[in-house]
Design an enzyme around this catalytic site. Sequence first.
Site, PDB file in Angstrom:
ATOM      1  N   GLU A 286     -31.319  41.886 -22.189  1.00 13.26           N
ATOM      2  CA  GLU A 286     -32.868  40.876 -22.832  1.00 13.26           C
ATOM      3  C   GLU A 286     -33.467  39.668 -23.542  1.00 13.26           C
ATOM      4  O   GLU A 286     -34.892  39.572 -23.915  1.00 13.26           O
ATOM      5  CB  GLU A 286     -33.010  41.897 -23.755  1.00 13.26           C
ATOM      6  CG  GLU A 286     -32.569  41.297 -25.365  1.00 13.26           C
ATOM      7  CD  GLU A 286     -32.993  42.375 -26.379  1.00 13.26           C
ATOM      8  OE1 GLU A 286     -34.322  43.392 -26.818  1.00 13.26           O
ATOM      9  OE2 GLU A 286     -32.726  42.116 -27.497  1.00 13.26           O
TER      10      GLU A 286
ATOM     11  N   GLN B 158     -32.191  48.774 -32.734  1.00 11.07           N
ATOM     12  CA  GLN B 158     -31.521  48.171 -32.130  1.00 11.07           C
ATOM     13  C   GLN B 158     -31.267  47.242 -33.011  1.00 11.07           C
ATOM     14  O   GLN B 158     -31.067  46.727 -34.153  1.00 11.07           O
ATOM     15  CB  GLN B 158     -32.382  47.364 -31.078  1.00 11.07           C
ATOM     16  CG  GLN B 158     -30.910  45.901 -29.961  1.00 11.07           C
ATOM     17  CD  GLN B 158     -31.598  45.056 -29.483  1.00 11.07           C
ATOM     18  OE1 GLN B 158     -31.412  43.639 -29.879  1.00 11.07           O
ATOM     19  NE2 GLN B 158     -32.905  45.507 -29.004  1.00 11.07           N
TER      20      GLN B 158
ATOM     21  N   GLU C 237     -26.650  45.094 -29.588  1.00 10.76           N
ATOM     22  CA  GLU C 237     -26.697  43.617 -29.004  1.00 10.76           C
ATOM     23  C   GLU C 237     -25.384  42.659 -30.013  1.00 10.76           C
ATOM     24  O   GLU C 237     -25.492  43.125 -31.254  1.00 10.76           O
ATOM     25  CB  GLU C 237     -27.746  42.864 -29.443  1.00 10.76           C
ATOM     26  CG  GLU C 237     -28.175  41.223 -28.599  1.00 10.76           C
ATOM     27  CD  GLU C 237     -29.520  41.159 -29.317  1.00 10.76           C
ATOM     28  OE1 GLU C 237     -29.208  39.903 -28.010  1.00 10.76           O
ATOM     29  OE2 GLU C 237     -30.268  41.647 -29.810  1.00 10.76           O
TER      30      GLU C 237
ATOM     31  N   GLN D 264     -38.961  42.011 -25.692  1.00 13.66           N
ATOM     32  CA  GLN D 264     -38.777  41.731 -26.740  1.00 13.66           C
ATOM     33  C   GLN D 264     -39.496  40.464 -27.422  1.00 13.66           C
ATOM     34  O   GLN D 264     -39.388  39.340 -26.881  1.00 13.66           O
ATOM     35  CB  GLN D 264     -37.168  41.360 -26.718  1.00 13.66           C
ATOM     36  CG  GLN D 264     -36.732  40.334 -28.132  1.00 13.66           C
ATOM     37  CD  GLN D 264     -35.561  40.101 -28.132  1.00 13.66           C
ATOM     38  OE1 GLN D 264     -34.811  40.203 -28.933  1.00 13.66           O
ATOM     39  NE2 GLN D 264     -35.001  39.000 -27.496  1.00 13.66           N
TER      40      GLN D 264
ATOM     41  N   HIS E  68     -27.955  44.191 -34.370  1.00 11.64           N
ATOM     42  CA  HIS E  68     -27.052  43.345 -33.807  1.00 11.64           C
ATOM     43  C   HIS E  68     -25.368  43.882 -34.760  1.00 11.64           C
ATOM     44  O   HIS E  68     -25.434  43.843 -35.136  1.00 11.64           O
ATOM     45  CB  HIS E  68     -27.652  41.766 -34.472  1.00 11.64           C
ATOM     46  CG  HIS E  68     -28.658  41.010 -34.483  1.00 11.64           C
ATOM     47  ND1 HIS E  68     -29.174  40.432 -34.862  1.00 11.64           N
ATOM     48  CD2 HIS E  68     -28.941  41.091 -32.993  1.00 11.64           C
ATOM     49  CE1 HIS E  68     -30.333  39.824 -34.189  1.00 11.64           C
ATOM     50  NE2 HIS E  68     -30.463  40.645 -32.753  1.00 11.64           N
TER      51      HIS E  68
ATOM     52  N   ASP F  64     -35.766  40.421 -36.680  1.00  8.30           N
ATOM     53  CA  ASP F  64     -35.368  39.740 -35.870  1.00  8.30           C
ATOM     54  C   ASP F  64     -34.347  38.634 -37.346  1.00  8.30           C
ATOM     55  O   ASP F  64     -33.874  38.858 -38.070  1.00  8.30           O
ATOM     56  CB  ASP F  64     -35.341  39.364 -34.322  1.00  8.30           C
ATOM     57  CG  ASP F  64     -33.812  39.032 -33.699  1.00  8.30           C
ATOM     58  OD1 ASP F  64     -32.916  38.376 -34.049  1.00  8.30           O
ATOM     59  OD2 ASP F  64     -33.606  39.535 -32.750  1.00  8.30           O
TER      60      ASP F  64
ATOM     61  N   SER G 168     -35.388  44.020 -33.359  1.00 12.51           N
ATOM     62  CA  SER G 168     -35.052  44.201 -31.894  1.00 12.51           C
ATOM     63  C   SER G 168     -33.280  43.404 -32.492  1.00 12.51           C
ATOM     64  O   SER G 168     -33.130  42.825 -31.160  1.00 12.51           O
ATOM     65  CB  SER G 168     -36.312  42.697 -31.444  1.00 12.51           C
ATOM     66  OG  SER G 168     -35.704  41.766 -32.291  1.00 12.51           O
TER      67      SER G 168
END
Length: 555
Positions: free
Chosen positions: A223, A143, A172, A298, A145, A337, A364
């Site tokens: 999430e 995933q 995201e 998450q 950002h 993250d 994440s």
Amino acid sequence: MAKRQKRFQVLADRPVNKDGFIKEWIEVGLVAMDSPNDPKPGIKIQGGKVLELDGKDRDHFDMIDTWIADHCIDVSVANEAMAIDSTEFARMLVDIHVPRSEIVRLSVGLTPAKVLDILKKMNVVELMMAMQKLRPRRTPSNQAHVTNLKDTPALLGADAAEAAYRGFSELETTVGVGRYAPSNALSLLVGSQTGRPGVITQCAVEESLELTMGMRGLTAYAETVSVYGTDQVFVDGDDTPWSKAFLASAYASRGLKMRFTSGTGSEVQMGYAEGKSMLYLEIRCVMITKGAGVQGLQNGSISVIGVPGAVPSGIRAVLAENVATVLMDLEVASGNDQTFTHSPIRNTARMLMQFLPGTDLIFSGYSSVPNYDNMFAGSTHDCDDYDDFLVLQRDLQVDGGLHPVTEEEVIAIRNKGARAMQAVFYELGLPAITDEEVEAATYAHGSKDMPDRNVPEDLRAIDQFMKRGSTGLDVVRALAKQGFNDVAEAVLGLLKQKVSGDYLHTSAIFDTKFEVLSAVNDPNDYEGPGTGYRLEGERWERLKDIPQAIRPEDV
């Protein structure tokens, strides 16, 4: 002043010594996974009801104990599971002769203190072995950002298109200015489907707006619904496990994939850790999530990674919380993250624990933008690290979810993403995205390379966009009218999936044809060497073909 030894002078200037470290401070919960205040495992069941949990009788349960006892623990297997010695259970997690199905059958009978006792028996390598066997979906993924300081739609569209094209399954975003949220969600929706059909997106903002955007078809998953391991932290947030479960059902009932968020250290940071270890409190969060019927979590400390990162064994505890999640048969978006260190060596070491065994979503939030543009406070890795990440995949024959691309391909897909945004803004009556913005977004490193927009004009238009009830179908029409038929079909395909609900299964992602890959139809079948997901065949040929590698015919 004492004369310094020159090697120590050099060491003092190393990046790692800019990080913060603290010795264990048990009273405030600054202990990773072994506090003397952690309860001892135990359970008492009578008449199908848990009357005692980890040394506490029901009359003294807090609301989290009550939730776990009534909604998470399966009393039909609890006595069997709790009777297994913790060391023996830990060995079962790494034993290739004990199938995953047997582990998850028993795991729902464990109490939080028992899970902690099991995970404490395992070193980092053993925890990685457990992760390889226990993650729900066979195929690992990733995933990203996608944000920027200016909330610039053309750049968001281009960045989302590139991130999707590079292989991320989920994207995201969040905002610098709150009222930009619908525009940012729209930008990711259009950009992602330009880069690769089937990528799902979210916009992390205040929950009622986030749910509204999901119901309008501007986002496809959520999430950022947080849960915590002590009552007082929940109460400070005006929440309970019951209210979080209700919110989760609101998302799922509208066809939105839903994960909760938690992480070791959050209770310490909020001042209510009760002297318990970070991992014990996080296991309670995992079990709250399981009891709520949410498909995943998450975790991996996320935005409080500096807290476990400061104490001994803290990063081991972060891996252990990821393992606790898959032990409960939940999807895990396993952190990596927010950045927590000045040291690139330490950054990579922290990431390898999820990268090597593979998780449902290894990051994440891999920052697909330069970290100065990352509105989630930066990530352990960003767009400047792409080549290093691809080489690590190639060096170790590990699938981290990304694949090599060429500069020409990226220029083309970024340009298409920005132009698609220009077309949608035109058709929806939003302030124009100029040709200058499209050109800048195509070649930009980040928002420093983008012209400024008229922010008040943008915000007024976004407010009107929401007031008139615009939806994803309006986006489909706009794209089709402007000749972006393939992107329109992809956005429509995503909207259809929210009606069918197939991607509400655990660990669900889409391929380019909107076929779901989940724990149901792509279950993890690892049982030792020669089994489970293997990076081989066409996928391996693609990942090892990095553009900078010399071809034999060119020598």
